[in-house]
Write a protein that holds these residues in place. Structure first.
Motif, mmCIF file in Angstrom:
data_model
loop_
_atom_site.group_PDB
_atom_site.id
_atom_site.type_symbol
_atom_site.label_atom_id
_atom_site.label_comp_id
_atom_site.label_asym_id
_atom_site.label_seq_id
_atom_site.Cartn_x
_atom_site.Cartn_y
_atom_site.Cartn_z
ATOM 1 N N SER A 101 0.819 -1.218 0.000
ATOM 2 C CA SER A 101 0.000 0.000 0.000
ATOM 3 C C SER A 101 0.853 1.270 0.000
ATOM 4 O O SER A 101 0.343 2.373 -0.223
ATOM 5 C CB SER A 101 -0.955 0.006 1.193
ATOM 6 N N MET A 102 2.166 1.143 0.221
ATOM 7 C CA MET A 102 3.051 2.320 0.171
ATOM 8 C C MET A 102 3.210 2.858 -1.249
ATOM 9 O O MET A 102 3.851 3.878 -1.474
ATOM 10 C CB MET A 102 4.423 1.994 0.757
ATOM 11 N N LEU A 103 2.609 2.138 -2.213
ATOM 12 C CA LEU A 103 2.631 2.616 -3.599
ATOM 13 C C LEU A 103 1.611 3.731 -3.827
ATOM 14 O O LEU A 103 1.617 4.393 -4.865
ATOM 15 C CB LEU A 103 2.340 1.418 -4.517
ATOM 16 N N ARG A 104 0.750 3.967 -2.826
ATOM 17 C CA ARG A 104 -0.329 4.927 -3.090
ATOM 18 C C ARG A 104 0.178 6.376 -3.112
ATOM 19 O O ARG A 104 1.255 6.678 -2.592
ATOM 20 C CB ARG A 104 -1.454 4.759 -2.099
ATOM 21 N N ALA A 105 -0.655 7.199 -3.737
ATOM 22 C CA ALA A 105 -0.290 8.603 -3.930
ATOM 23 C C ALA A 105 0.070 9.255 -2.597
ATOM 24 O O ALA A 105 -0.615 9.059 -1.598
ATOM 25 C CB ALA A 105 -1.455 9.338 -4.583
ATOM 26 N N GLY A 106 1.144 10.011 -2.598
ATOM 27 C CA GLY A 106 1.560 10.705 -1.387
ATOM 28 C C GLY A 106 2.526 9.902 -0.540
ATOM 29 O O GLY A 106 3.302 10.467 0.217
ATOM 30 N N PHE A 107 2.503 8.566 -0.674
ATOM 31 C CA PHE A 107 3.435 7.713 0.079
ATOM 32 C C PHE A 107 4.637 7.342 -0.775
ATOM 33 O O PHE A 107 5.723 7.135 -0.266
ATOM 34 C CB PHE A 107 2.712 6.461 0.584
ATOM 35 N N SER A 108 4.424 7.201 -2.092
ATOM 36 C CA SER A 108 5.530 7.035 -3.038
ATOM 37 C C SER A 108 5.224 7.895 -4.261
ATOM 38 O O SER A 108 4.077 7.931 -4.714
ATOM 39 C CB SER A 108 5.668 5.571 -3.487
ATOM 40 N N HIS A 109 6.234 8.570 -4.764
ATOM 41 C CA HIS A 109 6.080 9.344 -5.997
ATOM 42 C C HIS A 109 6.719 8.524 -7.102
ATOM 43 O O HIS A 109 7.932 8.301 -7.081
ATOM 44 C CB HIS A 109 6.750 10.707 -5.865
ATOM 45 N N VAL A 110 5.908 8.024 -8.022
ATOM 46 C CA VAL A 110 6.438 7.149 -9.075
ATOM 47 C C VAL A 110 6.188 7.791 -10.431
ATOM 48 O O VAL A 110 5.246 8.587 -10.591
ATOM 49 C CB VAL A 110 5.795 5.740 -9.016
#
Ligand SMILES: [Zn+2]
Ligand SMILES: [Zn+2]
Ligand SMILES: [Zn+2]
Length: 276
Positions: A88-97
């Motif tokens: 879930s750390m892939l979500r917006a604000g937690f990871s910038h991809v």
């Protein structure tokens, strides 16, 4: 093909959280290869297998970049193989991809259900996807062909193990599982695969089997003999015992290496690389 073991322990790690058993105390003293984190591996720095809570540590220690990983095979839902909170750390604000980044997780329906809460929220849909992979149906995954096999392990965890081929080399990553099911042997009899690297569940090391759904060195040796006898491996195939519990007898790395060698097995350690 470059295969790397990132984490090589069962659920508790070796040494285990809190544990003061003789194997854990000695493993802490020895350090290095005696220290095992939870199960994960990677093929060519690009195809990830499993996503435990130790993923962050594995990336740092091995100089790996998740942005190079577009596919992750998940063996089953047990916590030493899958930690949905970190997905879930892939979500917006937690990871910038980058806008074009997308990672596809694959596994059984049970794995899909375990990840559904973290993959299906709208802000993450573009970055992560899930595809159910079914046993005995070879599937294109990036530049690899992956075949899933049903495993004798906790059925509620949706266990699968994987054959991975790049067209030249093939790996069998068999975690977690007991001795292979009859339908796996029957499928191989028809399809005649050949493996260059075989990693087998050795949770129990030299402890006599007490739990259906894992193996120890005795069962590893039986699987190896049968794979060679039936032509799915030969004397050039690298066999590795992997996924250890601190409860396994002689499980401390330095103790187990010569014992496993007598049965034709290397012993995995965190970070171990095998170039095929
Ligand atoms: Zn496990
Ligand atoms: Zn212990
Ligand atoms: Zn398991």
């Amino acid at each position: 093909m470059l295969f790397q073991f990132l984490g090589t322990a069962a659920a508790e790690g070796v040494p285990a959280l809190w544990c003061c058993c003789e194997r854990c105390v000695r493993s802490r003293q020895i350090g290095g290869r005696a220290l095992r984190t939870r199960s994960q591996a990677i093929v060519d720095g690009a195809l990830l297998i499993d996503f435990p809570s130790d993923t962050l540590d594995h990336l740092y220690r091995n100089g790996l970049d998740l942005l190079n990983v577009r596919d992750c095979l998940v063996t089953h839902t047990h916590g030493d193989h899958l930690y949905p909170t970190d997905v879930s750390m892939l979500r917006a604000g937690f990871s910038h991809v980058p806008p074009d980044y997308r990672i596809t997780f694959r596994g059984s329906e049970a794995v899909r259900d375990a990840l559904s809460g973290v993959l299906l929220q709208p802000e993450r849909e573009g970055s992560a996807a899930f595809e159910v992979i079914r046993p005995f149906e070879p599937t294109a995954v990036g530049r690899y062909t992956v075949t899933a096999y049903p495993s004798i392990h906790d059925p509620a965890a949706g266990p699968l193990f994987y054959g991975i081929s790049d067209g030249e080399r093939a790996v069998l990553y068999a975690h977690d599982t007991g001795y292979f099911r009859d339908d796996v042997w029957a499928y191989w009899k028809e399809t005649r695969p050949r493996f260059d690297l075989v990693s087998l569940d050795c949770t129990n090391a030299c402890l006599p089997l007490t739990y259906i759904g894992h193996m120890g060195l005795t069962e590893n040796a039986e699987v190896r003999r049968r794979m060679i006898d039936e032509g799915y491996a030969d004397e050039t195939t690298v066999f590795v015992s992997n996924h250890f519990s601190h409860n396994g007898i002689h499980v401390v790395y330095d103790d187990f290496v010569p014992i496993a060698a007598r049965e034709g097995f290397l012993v995995s350690y965190d970070g171990m690389k095998i170039q095929l």
